[in-house]
Design a protein around this motif. Structure first.
Motif, PDB file in Angstrom:
ATOM      1  N   LYS A   1      -5.036  -1.871   2.062  1.00 16.83           N
ATOM      2  CA  LYS A   1      -4.794  -0.503   1.432  1.00 16.83           C
ATOM      3  C   LYS A   1      -4.951   1.175   2.045  1.00 16.83           C
ATOM      4  CE  LYS A   1      -2.153  -2.885  -2.446  1.00 16.83           C
ATOM      5  NZ  LYS A   1      -0.805  -2.600  -1.871  1.00 16.83           N
TER       6      LYS A   1
ATOM      7  N   GLU B   1      -1.964  -0.736   5.524  1.00 16.05           N
ATOM      8  CA  GLU B   1      -0.219  -0.277   4.881  1.00 16.05           C
ATOM      9  C   GLU B   1      -0.254   0.941   4.433  1.00 16.05           C
ATOM     10  OE1 GLU B   1      -0.263  -2.540   1.433  1.00 16.05           O
ATOM     11  OE2 GLU B   1       1.199  -2.555   1.268  1.00 16.05           O
TER      12      GLU B   1
ATOM     13  N   THR C   1      -6.033  -8.934   2.947  1.00 18.54           N
ATOM     14  CA  THR C   1      -7.377  -8.117   2.527  1.00 18.54           C
ATOM     15  C   THR C   1      -7.787  -9.117   1.607  1.00 18.54           C
ATOM     16  OG1 THR C   1      -6.870  -6.377   0.909  1.00 18.54           O
ATOM     17  CG2 THR C   1      -7.458  -6.304   3.648  1.00 18.54           C
ATOM     18  N   ARG C   2      -8.905 -10.150   1.139  1.00 21.49           N
ATOM     19  CA  ARG C   2      -9.194 -10.643   0.166  1.00 21.49           C
ATOM     20  C   ARG C   2      -9.088 -10.090  -1.104  1.00 21.49           C
ATOM     21  NH1 ARG C   2     -13.992  -8.477  -2.266  1.00 21.49           N
ATOM     22  NH2 ARG C   2     -15.319  -7.692  -0.766  1.00 21.49           N
ATOM     23  N   ARG C   3      -9.276 -11.174  -2.325  1.00 20.13           N
ATOM     24  CA  ARG C   3      -8.372 -10.703  -3.683  1.00 20.13           C
ATOM     25  C   ARG C   3      -9.886  -9.759  -3.770  1.00 20.13           C
ATOM     26  NH1 ARG C   3      -4.231 -12.937  -6.238  1.00 20.13           N
ATOM     27  NH2 ARG C   3      -2.480 -12.886  -4.265  1.00 20.13           N
TER      28      ARG C   3
ATOM     29  N   TRP D   1       3.460 -15.797   6.870  1.00 20.99           N
ATOM     30  CA  TRP D   1       2.560 -15.741   6.280  1.00 20.99           C
ATOM     31  C   TRP D   1       2.470 -17.137   5.331  1.00 20.99           C
ATOM     32  CZ3 TRP D   1       1.550 -10.795   1.209  1.00 20.99           C
ATOM     33  CH2 TRP D   1       0.401 -11.063   0.878  1.00 20.99           C
TER      34      TRP D   1
ATOM     35  N   SER E   1       1.946 -18.231   1.783  1.00 21.71           N
ATOM     36  CA  SER E   1       2.981 -17.526   0.724  1.00 21.71           C
ATOM     37  C   SER E   1       3.588 -19.183   0.324  1.00 21.71           C
ATOM     38  CB  SER E   1       4.335 -16.660   1.731  1.00 21.71           C
ATOM     39  OG  SER E   1       5.350 -16.690   0.909  1.00 21.71           O
TER      40      SER E   1
ATOM     41  N   ARG F   1       8.465 -12.776   9.466  1.00 28.45           N
ATOM     42  CA  ARG F   1       8.119 -12.514   8.215  1.00 28.45           C
ATOM     43  C   ARG F   1       8.862 -11.017   8.169  1.00 28.45           C
ATOM     44  NH1 ARG F   1       5.145  -8.533   5.890  1.00 28.45           N
ATOM     45  NH2 ARG F   1       4.422  -7.668   8.051  1.00 28.45           N
TER      46      ARG F   1
ATOM     47  N   PHE G   1      -3.284  -6.870   6.404  1.00 23.72           N
ATOM     48  CA  PHE G   1      -2.651  -5.662   5.784  1.00 23.72           C
ATOM     49  C   PHE G   1      -4.189  -4.856   4.564  1.00 23.72           C
ATOM     50  CE2 PHE G   1      -0.709  -5.470   1.661  1.00 23.72           C
ATOM     51  CZ  PHE G   1      -0.217  -7.317   1.022  1.00 23.72           C
TER      52      PHE G   1
ATOM     53  N   ALA H   1      -2.179  -0.324  -7.713  1.00 25.11           N
ATOM     54  CA  ALA H   1      -1.469  -1.586  -7.548  1.00 25.11           C
ATOM     55  C   ALA H   1      -2.371  -2.678  -6.854  1.00 25.11           C
ATOM     56  CB  ALA H   1      -0.918  -1.608  -6.156  1.00 25.11           C
ATOM     57  N   LEU H   2      -4.072  -1.970  -6.723  1.00 26.00           N
ATOM     58  CA  LEU H   2      -5.097  -3.319  -6.873  1.00 26.00           C
ATOM     59  C   LEU H   2      -5.945  -3.116  -8.088  1.00 26.00           C
ATOM     60  CD1 LEU H   2      -6.666  -3.406  -3.455  1.00 26.00           C
ATOM     61  CD2 LEU H   2      -4.443  -4.854  -4.844  1.00 26.00           C
TER      62      LEU H   2
ATOM     63  N   GLN I   1      12.407 -10.942   4.894  1.00 27.77           N
ATOM     64  CA  GLN I   1      11.960 -10.052   3.136  1.00 27.77           C
ATOM     65  C   GLN I   1      13.747  -9.173   3.480  1.00 27.77           C
ATOM     66  OE1 GLN I   1       6.861  -9.650   4.111  1.00 27.77           O
ATOM     67  NE2 GLN I   1       8.309  -8.169   2.539  1.00 27.77           N
TER      68      GLN I   1
HETATM   69  C1  LIG Z   1       4.177  -4.613   3.048  1.00 30.42           C
HETATM   70  C2  LIG Z   1       4.387  -5.599   2.891  1.00 30.42           C
HETATM   71  O1  LIG Z   1       5.546  -5.860   3.424  1.00 30.42           O
HETATM   72  S1  LIG Z   1       3.359  -6.756   2.214  1.00 30.42           S
HETATM   73  C3  LIG Z   1       3.450  -8.083   2.300  1.00 30.42           C
HETATM   74  C4  LIG Z   1       4.903  -8.155   1.343  1.00 30.42           C
HETATM   75  N1  LIG Z   1       5.016  -9.787   1.676  1.00 30.42           N
HETATM   76  C5  LIG Z   1       5.312 -10.489   0.533  1.00 30.42           C
HETATM   77  O2  LIG Z   1       4.852 -10.546  -0.950  1.00 30.42           O
HETATM   78  C6  LIG Z   1       5.420 -12.072   0.688  1.00 30.42           C
HETATM   79  C7  LIG Z   1       5.312 -12.866   0.232  1.00 30.42           C
HETATM   80  N2  LIG Z   1       4.012 -12.685  -1.172  1.00 30.42           N
HETATM   81  C8  LIG Z   1       4.203 -13.956  -1.353  1.00 30.42           C
HETATM   82  O3  LIG Z   1       4.897 -15.349  -1.793  1.00 30.42           O
HETATM   83  C9  LIG Z   1       3.242 -13.907  -2.684  1.00 30.42           C
HETATM   84  O4  LIG Z   1       3.276 -12.275  -4.013  1.00 30.42           O
HETATM   85  C10 LIG Z   1       1.768 -14.346  -2.678  1.00 30.42           C
HETATM   86  C11 LIG Z   1       1.748 -15.280  -2.766  1.00 30.42           C
HETATM   87  C12 LIG Z   1       1.104 -13.126  -1.794  1.00 30.42           C
HETATM   88  C13 LIG Z   1       0.612 -13.824  -4.054  1.00 30.42           C
HETATM   89  O5  LIG Z   1       1.898 -13.736  -5.002  1.00 30.42           O
HETATM   90  P1  LIG Z   1       0.449 -14.230  -6.520  1.00 30.42           P
HETATM   91  O6  LIG Z   1      -0.867 -14.461  -6.341  1.00 30.42           O
HETATM   92  O7  LIG Z   1       1.383 -14.558  -7.753  1.00 30.42           O
HETATM   93  O8  LIG Z   1       0.823 -12.473  -7.017  1.00 30.42           O
HETATM   94  P2  LIG Z   1       1.700 -11.044  -7.183  1.00 30.42           P
HETATM   95  O9  LIG Z   1       2.765 -11.678  -5.917  1.00 30.42           O
HETATM   96  O10 LIG Z   1       2.607 -11.499  -7.909  1.00 30.42           O
HETATM   97  O11 LIG Z   1       0.900 -10.206  -6.930  1.00 30.42           O
HETATM   98  C14 LIG Z   1       0.505  -9.807  -5.485  1.00 30.42           C
HETATM   99  C15 LIG Z   1      -0.820  -9.566  -6.368  1.00 30.42           C
HETATM  100  O12 LIG Z   1      -1.291  -9.200  -4.372  1.00 30.42           O
HETATM  101  C16 LIG Z   1      -2.601  -8.627  -4.488  1.00 30.42           C
HETATM  102  N3  LIG Z   1      -2.790  -7.700  -3.742  1.00 30.42           N
HETATM  103  C17 LIG Z   1      -1.292  -7.010  -2.993  1.00 30.42           C
HETATM  104  N4  LIG Z   1      -2.258  -6.566  -1.850  1.00 30.42           N
HETATM  105  C18 LIG Z   1      -2.846  -6.809  -1.192  1.00 30.42           C
HETATM  106  C19 LIG Z   1      -4.183  -6.901  -0.199  1.00 30.42           C
HETATM  107  N5  LIG Z   1      -4.258  -5.679   0.397  1.00 30.42           N
HETATM  108  N6  LIG Z   1      -5.296  -7.229  -0.750  1.00 30.42           N
HETATM  109  C20 LIG Z   1      -5.247  -8.337  -1.567  1.00 30.42           C
HETATM  110  N7  LIG Z   1      -4.782  -8.175  -2.063  1.00 30.42           N
HETATM  111  C21 LIG Z   1      -3.864  -7.509  -2.802  1.00 30.42           C
HETATM  112  C22 LIG Z   1      -2.290  -7.702  -5.932  1.00 30.42           C
HETATM  113  O13 LIG Z   1      -3.523  -6.974  -6.939  1.00 30.42           O
HETATM  114  C23 LIG Z   1      -1.996  -8.830  -6.748  1.00 30.42           C
HETATM  115  O14 LIG Z   1      -2.776  -9.551  -7.206  1.00 30.42           O
HETATM  116  P3  LIG Z   1      -3.123 -10.438  -8.990  1.00 30.42           P
HETATM  117  O15 LIG Z   1      -2.064  -9.936  -9.644  1.00 30.42           O
HETATM  118  O16 LIG Z   1      -4.165 -10.289  -8.821  1.00 30.42           O
HETATM  119  O17 LIG Z   1      -3.836  -8.200  -9.319  1.00 30.42           O
END
Ligand SMILES: CC(=O)SCCNC(=O)CCNC(=O)[C@H](O)C(C)(C)COP(=O)(O)OP(=O)(O)OC[C@H]1O[C@@H](n2cnc3c(N)ncnc32)[C@H](O)[C@@H]1OP(=O)(O)O
Ligand SMILES: CC(=O)C(=O)O
Length: 523
Positions: free
Chosen positions: A105, A145, A76-78, A46, A49, A12, A103, A114-115, A16
């Motif tokens: 915040k 996180e 966590t949930r949106r 994930w 993802s 995972r 994870f 960010a949120l 990245q």
């Molecule tokens: C610290 C870390 O390593 S965390 C892991 C990071 N890894 C990754 O991001 C890889 C996988 N990610 C993905 O495939 C995509 O980002 C997805 C599917 C999770 C989300 O995609 P999208 O819905 O298009 O959102 P995008 O990536 O542009 O933005 C992230 C979204 O997650 C939200 N978000 C970020 N952290 C959190 C959290 N802890 N809880 C809830 N929502 C969160 C942000 O607010 C944003 O949402 P919004 O655009 O509705 O405000």
């Protein structure tokens, strides 16, 4: 408690990393290797993802693992929904893993920026998501996180987020150094404060942006943390994650913690290399514990001492992690290096034999002229045997000629080489074409010699490196050519130096052929 739970996130967080991507089949193979190593948790991806990660959780169910639990990762949930309607949380449950890790915040700055929600609402996100998951999955891990940055900015709020996770029933709370900038001396006081606030078992997840990920993980364990997250070879976003190839032996061999079995620890180097291979990356030679150079001794003083007792210059016994001691030969060698190599090559050599000193002086002289024997041990063995007068004269090259012809401006040049070799009393004169002058010369030499020594057909050229060495004489330069050759049994390196690139290549090629004949002599 001496048992530490190892949580691998190569599949995972490791993916990245820039340029790291695994196919589903690779992920399954890596999971099996991690299980063989004795890893307790394997974070497979994930599922919310991408389809590849969903496929991983489906396919891994068909594999019987010895002890590892499979963890699915998410957030966590949106803010505008409930956990049962949140797509990310739903896919985590549908993946049917043994463990879910989400994870959330910790840092007030992230909650605002960010949120873009209130601090109170974020606490609800954490509580609701974990409480819901706890009802649907066997075990739930909470990754806090940016915990250390959050704590430094607003300790009271950072601790409240952990309390929310504890109240929701998290089985483990993981303190994350997400931006990787925390320094080892900062951790103990913060961890001690957390231990006074929550009773849930604690974990650590660090990134390497300040080059402190391993140190931070180890110091966390020294302060009572029982779950360590990391990746094989330190793969991970930006500068990477904490490297489990360094953490596992440190915990096991230096800190008296139970992680994996002794036999499993011995597979660490092989696992590291297989994962480089699957990621299509060149292994880091200088990687601690598992790299080729981790126990390679170059300085004469070091080699002399390790021959008396290895612990003089080795912090652990290399075989404990599946590695081995190596001795390098260079202009920094002493007699001990020469004697160690003689033993490795099965050559009888006495430290008092004047030829030992002669070989040493010859090495220093040649390195001064631009040779480098570290990557050309086959040339060094030939040099040693020549000095001792024990190298058979398999062939001699009477001469060669290489011609490059470009007939038209828009045509590629044609390279052709002719060589004259003598084997015993017979002289062979051959010509061959090639893809460039060095290849033409290689083809012509082999064509001439294969009539006498058919096994030369088995040689493959694996690598060809040219380095232009400044000679300090105006525009004139010397060229060093290092060649890596091999057959189905082994690989070997040879070197040639000359002010002419073709001549330097010729010397390295001839050594490569001679070495093949020498090594096959007894077969
Ligand atoms: C610290 C870390 O390593 S965390 C892991 C990071 N890894 C990754 O991001 C890889 C996988 N990610 C993905 O495939 C995509 O980002 C997805 C599917 C999770 C989300 O995609 P999208 O819905 O298009 O959102 P995008 O990536 O542009 O933005 C992230 C979204 O997650 C939200 N978000 C970020 N952290 C959190 C959290 N802890 N809880 C809830 N929502 C969160 C942000 O607010 C944003 O949402 P919004 O655009 O509705 O405000
Ligand atoms: C959870 C995670 O990957 C991090 O905080 O870095």
């Amino acid at each position: 408690m001496n048992q530490i739970k190892l949580y691998d996130t190569t599949l995972r967080d490791g993916t990245q990393a820039e340029e790291v991507s695994f196919l589903v089949a690779d992920k399954i193979r890596i999971a099996q290797l991690l299980d063989d190593l004795g890893i307790h948790y394997i974070e497979g991806g994930w599922p919310g993802s991408n389809p590849k990660d969903i496929a991983f959780f489906k396919d891994i169910k068909k594999v019987t693992l010895k002890q590892a639990k499979i963890a699915a990762f998410g957030s966590t949930r949106r803010a505008n929904t409930t956990p049962d309607k949140d797509n990310n949380i739903r896919t985590l449950v549908q993946a049917e893993p043994d463990t879910v890790t989400i994870f959330g915040k910790t840092w007030d700055f992230h909650v605002h920026e960010a949120l873009r929600i209130s601090l109170e609402e974020n606490l609800e996100l954490i509580y609701d998501s974990l409480a819901y998951l706890k009802q649907h999955v066997g075990e739930v891990v909470y990754d806090a996180e940016h915990f250390f940055d959050g704590y430094k900015a607003n300790p009271e709020y950072a601790l409240k987020t952990l309390q929310a996770a504890q109240q929701a029933g998290a089985d483990c709370i993981v303190l994350c150094d997400t931006n990787g900038g925390t320094l080892p001396h900062e951790l103990p006081a913060i961890i001690e404060q957390v231990k006074q606030t929550v009773a849930t078992p604690l974990g650590i997840h660090t990134h390497n942006d300040g080059e402190c990920a391993v140190a931070n993980s180890l110091i966390a364990v020294a302060h009572g943390i029982v779950h360590v997250q990391g990746t094989i070879n330190g793969f991970g976003e930006r500068c990477g994650n904490a490297n489990l190839c360094s953490i596992i032996p440190a915990l096991q061999l230096k800190m008296g913690k139970n992680c994996v079995g002794e036999g499993q620890l011995k597979s660490l180097r092989q696992l590291s290399r297989t994962i480089y291979e699957l990621a299509n990356m060149v292994p880091n030679k200088h990687q601690a514990y598992v790299g080729n150079s981790a126990f390679a001794h170059k300085g004469g003083v070091h080699v002399s001492a390790i021959q008396r007792h290895p612990e003089t210059y080795e912090h652990i016994r290399p075989e404990l992690v599946g590695n081995c001691t190596r001795v390098l030969v260079s202009d920094l060698s002493g007699r001990s290096n020469i004697l160690a190599k003689a033993e490795e090559f099965n050559i009888n050599l006495d430290s008092k034999d004047p030829v030992t000193l002669e070989i040493l002086e010859n090495i220093k002289d040649l390195e001064n002229k631009g040779f480098q024997f570290e990557g050309a041990e086959a040339s060094f063995e030939l040099l040693m045997r020549r000095a001792l007068g024990t190298l058979r004269n398999y062939f001699s090259v009477i001469g060669f000629r290489v011609i490059d012809t470009k007939r038209h401006e828009d045509e590629k040049p044609v390279s052709e080489a002719t060589v004259q070799v003598k084997v015993g009393g017979r002289i062979e004169h051959t010509a061959a074409e090639g893809n460039g002058p060095v290849n033409a010369l290689d083809n012509a030499l082999r064509k001439a010699l294969e009539n006498f020594y058919p096994r030369l057909k088995e040689i493959r050229l694996y690598d060809y490196k040219v380095r232009v060495l400044p000679a300090g004489k105006g525009t004139a330069s010397f060229t060093r050519v290092l060649i890596e050759s091999g057959d189905k049994e082994s690989r070997w390196g040879t070197v040639g130096v000359s002010d002419n690139i073709i001549d330097a290549s010729y010397h390295a090629l001839v050594d490569a052929l001679q070495y093949k004949l020498l090594k096959d002599q007894d077969n």
